[in-house]
Design a protein around this motif. Structure first.
Motif, PDB file in Angstrom:
ATOM      1  N   ALA A   1      61.837  36.568  40.399  1.00 55.89           N
ATOM      2  CA  ALA A   1      63.179  36.338  41.327  1.00 55.89           C
ATOM      3  C   ALA A   1      62.280  36.455  42.972  1.00 55.89           C
ATOM      4  O   ALA A   1      62.644  35.698  43.839  1.00 55.89           O
ATOM      5  CB  ALA A   1      64.446  37.208  41.292  1.00 55.89           C
ATOM      6  N   ALA A   2      61.592  37.552  43.122  1.00 57.47           N
ATOM      7  CA  ALA A   2      60.713  37.552  44.117  1.00 57.47           C
ATOM      8  C   ALA A   2      59.737  36.604  44.454  1.00 57.47           C
ATOM      9  O   ALA A   2      59.852  35.962  45.596  1.00 57.47           O
ATOM     10  CB  ALA A   2      60.088  39.027  44.192  1.00 57.47           C
ATOM     11  N   VAL A   3      59.136  36.232  43.523  1.00 56.92           N
ATOM     12  CA  VAL A   3      58.277  34.909  43.712  1.00 56.92           C
ATOM     13  C   VAL A   3      59.048  33.789  44.251  1.00 56.92           C
ATOM     14  O   VAL A   3      58.641  33.074  44.843  1.00 56.92           O
ATOM     15  CB  VAL A   3      57.310  34.626  42.304  1.00 56.92           C
ATOM     16  CG1 VAL A   3      56.532  33.542  42.673  1.00 56.92           C
ATOM     17  CG2 VAL A   3      56.448  35.949  42.276  1.00 56.92           C
ATOM     18  N   THR A   4      60.069  33.142  43.386  1.00 60.59           N
ATOM     19  CA  THR A   4      60.697  32.225  43.540  1.00 60.59           C
ATOM     20  C   THR A   4      61.715  32.204  44.693  1.00 60.59           C
ATOM     21  O   THR A   4      61.649  31.158  45.642  1.00 60.59           O
ATOM     22  CB  THR A   4      61.654  31.898  42.390  1.00 60.59           C
ATOM     23  OG1 THR A   4      62.580  32.965  42.130  1.00 60.59           O
ATOM     24  CG2 THR A   4      60.829  31.480  41.138  1.00 60.59           C
TER      25      THR A   4
ATOM     26  N   LEU B   1      59.117  31.374  47.608  1.00 57.70           N
ATOM     27  CA  LEU B   1      59.008  29.949  47.784  1.00 57.70           C
ATOM     28  C   LEU B   1      60.018  29.149  48.469  1.00 57.70           C
ATOM     29  O   LEU B   1      59.985  28.055  48.992  1.00 57.70           O
ATOM     30  CB  LEU B   1      58.673  29.487  46.150  1.00 57.70           C
ATOM     31  CG  LEU B   1      57.130  29.858  45.577  1.00 57.70           C
ATOM     32  CD1 LEU B   1      57.069  29.461  44.175  1.00 57.70           C
ATOM     33  CD2 LEU B   1      56.078  29.250  46.418  1.00 57.70           C
ATOM     34  N   ALA B   2      61.324  29.368  47.839  1.00 56.09           N
ATOM     35  CA  ALA B   2      62.564  28.842  48.569  1.00 56.09           C
ATOM     36  C   ALA B   2      62.435  29.177  50.205  1.00 56.09           C
ATOM     37  O   ALA B   2      62.897  28.317  50.922  1.00 56.09           O
ATOM     38  CB  ALA B   2      63.693  29.559  47.891  1.00 56.09           C
ATOM     39  N   ALA B   3      62.086  30.318  50.656  1.00 60.23           N
ATOM     40  CA  ALA B   3      61.998  30.661  51.956  1.00 60.23           C
ATOM     41  C   ALA B   3      61.070  29.763  52.721  1.00 60.23           C
ATOM     42  O   ALA B   3      61.150  29.275  53.642  1.00 60.23           O
ATOM     43  CB  ALA B   3      61.775  31.955  52.238  1.00 60.23           C
ATOM     44  N   LEU B   4      59.822  29.644  52.009  1.00 61.49           N
ATOM     45  CA  LEU B   4      58.684  28.877  52.536  1.00 61.49           C
ATOM     46  C   LEU B   4      59.357  27.166  52.746  1.00 61.49           C
ATOM     47  O   LEU B   4      59.105  26.475  53.544  1.00 61.49           O
ATOM     48  CB  LEU B   4      57.587  28.903  51.628  1.00 61.49           C
ATOM     49  CG  LEU B   4      56.300  28.092  52.258  1.00 61.49           C
ATOM     50  CD1 LEU B   4      55.745  28.667  53.536  1.00 61.49           C
ATOM     51  CD2 LEU B   4      54.997  28.199  51.039  1.00 61.49           C
TER      52      LEU B   4
ATOM     53  N   LEU C   1      64.706  22.243  45.862  1.00 59.80           N
ATOM     54  CA  LEU C   1      65.446  22.339  44.969  1.00 59.80           C
ATOM     55  C   LEU C   1      64.697  23.152  43.906  1.00 59.80           C
ATOM     56  O   LEU C   1      65.325  24.008  43.120  1.00 59.80           O
ATOM     57  CB  LEU C   1      65.590  20.897  44.502  1.00 59.80           C
ATOM     58  CG  LEU C   1      66.463  20.504  43.189  1.00 59.80           C
ATOM     59  CD1 LEU C   1      68.075  21.239  43.449  1.00 59.80           C
ATOM     60  CD2 LEU C   1      66.671  19.179  42.854  1.00 59.80           C
ATOM     61  N   VAL C   2      63.391  22.859  43.754  1.00 56.05           N
ATOM     62  CA  VAL C   2      62.569  23.264  42.408  1.00 56.05           C
ATOM     63  C   VAL C   2      62.951  25.162  42.382  1.00 56.05           C
ATOM     64  O   VAL C   2      62.863  25.628  41.662  1.00 56.05           O
ATOM     65  CB  VAL C   2      61.317  22.967  42.292  1.00 56.05           C
ATOM     66  CG1 VAL C   2      60.463  23.744  41.617  1.00 56.05           C
ATOM     67  CG2 VAL C   2      61.263  21.357  42.267  1.00 56.05           C
ATOM     68  N   PRO C   3      62.285  25.504  43.775  1.00 54.78           N
ATOM     69  CA  PRO C   3      62.396  27.053  43.735  1.00 54.78           C
ATOM     70  C   PRO C   3      63.946  27.740  43.580  1.00 54.78           C
ATOM     71  O   PRO C   3      64.185  28.690  42.851  1.00 54.78           O
ATOM     72  CB  PRO C   3      61.812  27.343  44.941  1.00 54.78           C
ATOM     73  CG  PRO C   3      61.815  26.515  46.033  1.00 54.78           C
ATOM     74  CD  PRO C   3      61.670  25.134  44.814  1.00 54.78           C
ATOM     75  N   LEU C   4      64.770  26.908  44.154  1.00 49.96           N
ATOM     76  CA  LEU C   4      66.192  27.433  44.010  1.00 49.96           C
ATOM     77  C   LEU C   4      66.636  27.333  42.600  1.00 49.96           C
ATOM     78  O   LEU C   4      67.377  28.195  42.335  1.00 49.96           O
ATOM     79  CB  LEU C   4      67.172  26.514  45.106  1.00 49.96           C
ATOM     80  CG  LEU C   4      66.898  26.540  46.433  1.00 49.96           C
ATOM     81  CD1 LEU C   4      67.940  25.737  47.171  1.00 49.96           C
ATOM     82  CD2 LEU C   4      67.318  28.179  46.720  1.00 49.96           C
TER      83      LEU C   4
ATOM     84  N   GLY D   1      65.286  38.526  46.468  1.00 46.10           N
ATOM     85  CA  GLY D   1      64.425  38.436  45.243  1.00 46.10           C
ATOM     86  C   GLY D   1      63.419  39.779  45.508  1.00 46.10           C
ATOM     87  O   GLY D   1      63.251  40.563  44.631  1.00 46.10           O
ATOM     88  N   ILE D   2      63.027  39.823  47.015  1.00 46.00           N
ATOM     89  CA  ILE D   2      62.348  40.944  47.178  1.00 46.00           C
ATOM     90  C   ILE D   2      62.924  42.353  46.882  1.00 46.00           C
ATOM     91  O   ILE D   2      62.708  43.266  46.453  1.00 46.00           O
ATOM     92  CB  ILE D   2      61.755  41.085  48.605  1.00 46.00           C
ATOM     93  CG1 ILE D   2      60.802  39.916  48.812  1.00 46.00           C
ATOM     94  CG2 ILE D   2      61.095  42.418  48.980  1.00 46.00           C
ATOM     95  CD1 ILE D   2      60.295  39.727  50.452  1.00 46.00           C
TER      96      ILE D   2
END
Length: 409
Positions: free
Chosen positions: A304-307, A310-313, A326-329, A396-397
């Protein structure tokens, strides 16, 4: 911290398991419907949020607060229903809750402003949460810890039909009628579920009920909060819920308003997230007996922290456009299958003799976190997906950080 004497996993009485043995599929289907009340109350009208904003003269933030208002009623209501159910049993509080759900849904349909919708959504939520929190307690009444984790995952897979079909159905309703009819549809769903509830036997035997549960509710919630394990399980799930409801509140505007996805097609994107949740829950049912729910919970929080990051980025840079976001979400959403059922099972196993109160407290913390997540997206909304990605990344963090509180071994 010392382990409370109630933190064991006693053998469940024969009369508690009998209803599930006699009618397993029917009982499971009704419990899944009750668990789905929390999602159908929101998912069905997600595609209508931009249209509601135009019709009611409200901005994006105000409409996102209809979700935050719902979560306020949902989180606080659970504390009431949990204590009441430990005193009088599960079925009567669920029935009263469904009636409130029907009243709140009708109020939303008749509302003429965003403020009215928010008010009636709170009533709707207080009723809906009774079915959600007490269906989880009913599972705990019927099954032991790891089996309860398996059954919760199975129920989540079954009830995932509701959020999968909800946005699709809501989008189709908008093609032929106004958004008001979405809430009238919820009135009908509540009525049918209330009728089905009367075919479900009571799962909490009279000798297992706590006559002082309501009177001592606050002190007992305090006892639960003093347990580090409860804080760990509730924290992991709570941070994840903050991200999940940030997604629910922000995705209609990110997809429909920013990336110009048609409202009728929004359900397809939302449905993809639900399919991921279903797949991960099915995987969890297979893995939990082999690895244990705590190990899977740690793995889910790590991912969850990793994805989330990635969504934030993707939200900040716009890299990859709609697909890049869409993919990381979708990946983050799918981790519901590793986090929610296992965190609930762990919390309920810590205090099996207070399953109703423990389920209510954990649910209140989790949905209370959802209030913060959805409200934060509304407060910092700037017309781009960046606030959505930011909140999910932080969530996630937070989930990962709470794993440090889990017991070892």
């Amino acid at each position: 911290m010392s382990t409370p004497t109630l933190a064991r996993d006693p053998v469940r009485p024969k009369q508690a398991s009998a209803p599930a043995d006699r009618h397993p599929l029917r009982i499971m289907a009704i419990l899944a419907t009750l668990m789905a009340f929390g999602s159908i109350s929101t998912d069905l009208y997600l595609p209508a949020m931009p249209a509601m904003a135009r019709d009611l003269g409200a901005d994006t933030g105000a409409m996102e607060f209809t979700i935050s208002g719902y979560l306020i009623g949902f989180s606080l209501g659970q504390l009431l229903w949990g204590a009441v159910s430990d005193r009088v049993g599960r079925r009567l509080p669920v029935a009263i809750g469904i009636i409130l759900f029907v009243i709140g849904s009708a109020g939303c349909a008749l509302s003429g402003s965003a403020a009215e919708v928010i008010g009636w959504r709170i009533v709707q939520a207080v009723g809906a949460c009774a079915g959600v929190v007490l269906s989880r307690a009913m599972v705990r009444d019927l099954f032991s810890r790891d089996r309860a984790a398996q059954m919760l995952s199975t129920l989540i897979v079954i009830m995932a039909i509701a959020p999968l079909a909800g946005p699709l159905l809501g989008g189709q309703v908008l093609r032929f009628a106004s958004w008001h009819w979405i809430f009238w549809l919820l009135v009908g769903i509540g009525g049918v579920t209330l009728a089905a509830l009367f075919t479900v036997p009571e799962t909490l035997a009279p000798e297992q009920r706590d006559p002082d549960a309501v009177r001592h509710a606050l002190s007992r919630y305090g006892e639960l909060l003093a347990d580090r394990r409860i804080l760990a399980y509730a924290g992991i799930g709570g941070f994840f819920y903050a991200g999940a409801f940030a997604y629910i509140a922000g995705s209609p505007f990110a997809y429909i308003s920013y990336y110009h996805v048609p409202a009728s097609a929004y359900g397809l994107l939302f449905g993809a997230a639900i399919l991921g949740i279903m797949a991960m829950n099915m995987l969890n049912t297979r893995l939990v007996a082999r690895f244990g729910s705590d190990h899977l919970l740690r793995a889910g929080a790590m991912m969850a922290a990793v994805t989330g990051l990635l969504a934030a980025l993707a939200g900040w840079t716009g890299w990859g456009g709609l697909v890049g976001l869409l993919v990381p979400l979708l990946a983050f959403s799918a981790l519901n299958g590793l986090i929610v059922a296992n965190s609930l099972a762990g919390a309920l196993a810590a205090w099996p003799d207070r399953a109703g109160a423990a389920s209510a407290l954990v649910g209140a913390i989790q949905y209370g976190s959802g209030i913060l997540g959805s409200a934060l997206v509304g407060l910092v909304a700037d017309g781009t997906p960046w606030p959505l990605g930011l909140v999910i990344g932080l969530a996630g963090i937070g989930s990962l950080a709470c794993t440090r509180l889990l017991p070892r071994g």
